[in-house]
Design an enzyme around this catalytic site. Sequence first.
Site, PDB file in Angstrom:
ATOM      1  N   ASP A  77       0.881  -1.167   0.000  1.00 30.12           N
ATOM      2  CA  ASP A  77       0.000   0.000   0.000  1.00 30.12           C
ATOM      3  C   ASP A  77       0.925   1.225   0.000  1.00 30.12           C
ATOM      4  OD1 ASP A  77      -2.041   1.775   0.221  1.00 30.12           O
ATOM      5  OD2 ASP A  77      -2.714   1.158   2.204  1.00 30.12           O
ATOM      6  N   SER A 147      -9.683   4.210  -3.935  1.00 28.49           N
ATOM      7  CA  SER A 147     -10.725   5.238  -3.980  1.00 28.49           C
ATOM      8  C   SER A 147     -10.342   6.251  -5.055  1.00 28.49           C
ATOM      9  CB  SER A 147     -10.898   5.922  -2.622  1.00 28.49           C
ATOM     10  OG  SER A 147      -9.715   6.585  -2.241  1.00 28.49           O
ATOM     11  N   THR A 193      -9.400   2.960   7.387  1.00 27.15           N
ATOM     12  CA  THR A 193     -10.151   2.253   6.340  1.00 27.15           C
ATOM     13  C   THR A 193      -9.229   1.814   5.201  1.00 27.15           C
ATOM     14  OG1 THR A 193     -10.861   4.484   5.713  1.00 27.15           O
ATOM     15  CG2 THR A 193     -12.504   3.039   6.707  1.00 27.15           C
ATOM     16  N   GLY A 194      -8.214   2.616   4.898  1.00 27.10           N
ATOM     17  CA  GLY A 194      -7.267   2.230   3.850  1.00 27.10           C
ATOM     18  C   GLY A 194      -6.481   0.984   4.258  1.00 27.10           C
ATOM     19  N   ASP A 195      -6.071   0.944   5.528  1.00 29.05           N
ATOM     20  CA  ASP A 195      -5.347  -0.227   6.050  1.00 29.05           C
ATOM     21  C   ASP A 195      -6.236  -1.462   6.030  1.00 29.05           C
ATOM     22  OD1 ASP A 195      -3.132   1.426   6.744  1.00 29.05           O
ATOM     23  OD2 ASP A 195      -4.193   2.039   8.552  1.00 29.05           O
TER      24      ASP A 195
HETATM   25  P1  ADP Z   1      -7.444   5.433   0.417  1.00 30.19           P
HETATM   26  O1  ADP Z   1      -7.329   6.940   0.352  1.00 30.19           O
HETATM   27  O2  ADP Z   1      -6.186   4.744   0.626  1.00 30.19           O
HETATM   28  O3  ADP Z   1      -8.254   4.889  -0.712  1.00 30.19           O
HETATM   29  P2  ADP Z   1      -9.697   5.473   2.204  1.00 30.19           P
HETATM   30  O4  ADP Z   1      -9.720   5.236   3.657  1.00 30.19           O
HETATM   31  O5  ADP Z   1     -10.070   6.807   1.681  1.00 30.19           O
HETATM   32  O6  ADP Z   1      -8.234   5.077   1.754  1.00 30.19           O
HETATM   33  O7  ADP Z   1     -10.630   4.422   1.473  1.00 30.19           O
HETATM   34  C1  ADP Z   1     -10.453   3.041   1.568  1.00 30.19           C
HETATM   35  C2  ADP Z   1     -11.797   2.360   1.502  1.00 30.19           C
HETATM   36  O8  ADP Z   1     -12.542   2.689   2.668  1.00 30.19           O
HETATM   37  C3  ADP Z   1     -12.690   2.775   0.340  1.00 30.19           C
HETATM   38  O9  ADP Z   1     -12.492   1.904  -0.750  1.00 30.19           O
HETATM   39  C4  ADP Z   1     -14.081   2.605   0.921  1.00 30.19           C
HETATM   40  O10 ADP Z   1     -14.477   1.247   0.782  1.00 30.19           O
HETATM   41  C5  ADP Z   1     -13.908   2.853   2.382  1.00 30.19           C
HETATM   42  N1  ADP Z   1     -14.283   4.209   2.826  1.00 30.19           N
HETATM   43  C6  ADP Z   1     -13.482   5.100   3.439  1.00 30.19           C
HETATM   44  N2  ADP Z   1     -14.149   6.218   3.779  1.00 30.19           N
HETATM   45  C7  ADP Z   1     -15.416   6.031   3.360  1.00 30.19           C
HETATM   46  C8  ADP Z   1     -16.616   6.835   3.411  1.00 30.19           C
HETATM   47  N3  ADP Z   1     -16.635   8.064   3.951  1.00 30.19           N
HETATM   48  N4  ADP Z   1     -17.747   6.314   2.880  1.00 30.19           N
HETATM   49  C9  ADP Z   1     -17.739   5.089   2.330  1.00 30.19           C
HETATM   50  N5  ADP Z   1     -16.662   4.297   2.251  1.00 30.19           N
HETATM   51  C10 ADP Z   1     -15.507   4.742   2.755  1.00 30.19           C
HETATM   52 ZN    ZN Z   2      -4.479   4.041   0.884  1.00 31.80          ZN
END
Ligand code: ADP
Ligand code: ZN
Length: 272
Positions: A77, A147, A193-195
């Site tokens: 990642d 995302s 959430t990314g982790d």
């Molecule tokens: P990154 O920027 O590495 O993609 P995020 O935490 O923004 O990490 O997103 C990772 C995953 O978390 C997304 O694919 C989604 O499934 C979920 N996610 C994060 N934030 C939200 C949100 N506010 N609403 C819906 N899903 C979210």
């Molecule tokens: Zn990420």
Amino acid sequence: LHKQQPPLKIAGYAHWKGQVLTAEELNVLYEGIKLNNVNHYDYILTGYTRDTSFLETVVDIVQELKRLNPKLVYVCDPVMGDQGSMYVPENILPVYKDKVVAVADILTPNQFEAELLTGRTISTEKDALDVMELLHQMGPDTVVLTSTDLTSPHGDQFLVALGSQKMVRTDGSKSTQKIRIEMPKVDAVFVGTGDLFTAMLLAWSHHHPNDLKAACEKTVSVLHHVIKRTITYANEMAGPGKRPNPAQLELRMVQSKKDIEDPDIVVEATIL
Ligand code: ADP
Ligand code: ZN
């Protein structure tokens, strides 16, 4: 997604304590593992890293562990930033670009990180697919844009992720599976959430090594269940009309154990 600047972005809180492991300390730990002959791994996962020499040491270790187990899968990642701003020192980018991505098997950048790694801008789904192709050429057979800012065919209430996996068919010919996955946006900022996404992708790719669609559907379904449980709890704690604070928005991981182990599939990926 739309997050605050560091250190809030990474830790979620105004304060943080503790130590950062140095490259030298990582090497010492690895030496200990080697001395005991337990340096045989099937998977390695790395995430948020701020130090170039630490990251270079990771690459050395991954290469050595791959020599010992050619089937080892390295899930990377490449955490660097979000929404056009970097939250790691800029000199980490060339290390990912020139060294880390080359040894990665599964890569999970968000849109901004994919743009940094390829020097391309993503405005359309076609751009994103081109960028994923470039990332494949740099090394990894599996690339997931976790995302993006792309508009979902289902409207702006949905968040779009894209995936691409190179495969060799049983007859030896090559194919690429490309998918789009959409999830309902929740109006809150989550940390971790990314982790969770990358960890779940590792786990579900283990069960579906040649079916990115299935692995991503399970991954995103887990995210959906965890986020839903978290926001429901957080809103309840905050009280009517109030926005939950970071402590109330801590991901409800333990409470979600069953969903993590065996998620009801609530999202269907589209094959592109
Ligand atoms: P990154 O920027 O590495 O993609 P995020 O935490 O923004 O990490 O997103 C990772 C995953 O978390 C997304 O694919 C989604 O499934 C979920 N996610 C994060 N934030 C939200 C949100 N506010 N609403 C819906 N899903 C979210
Ligand atoms: Zn990420």
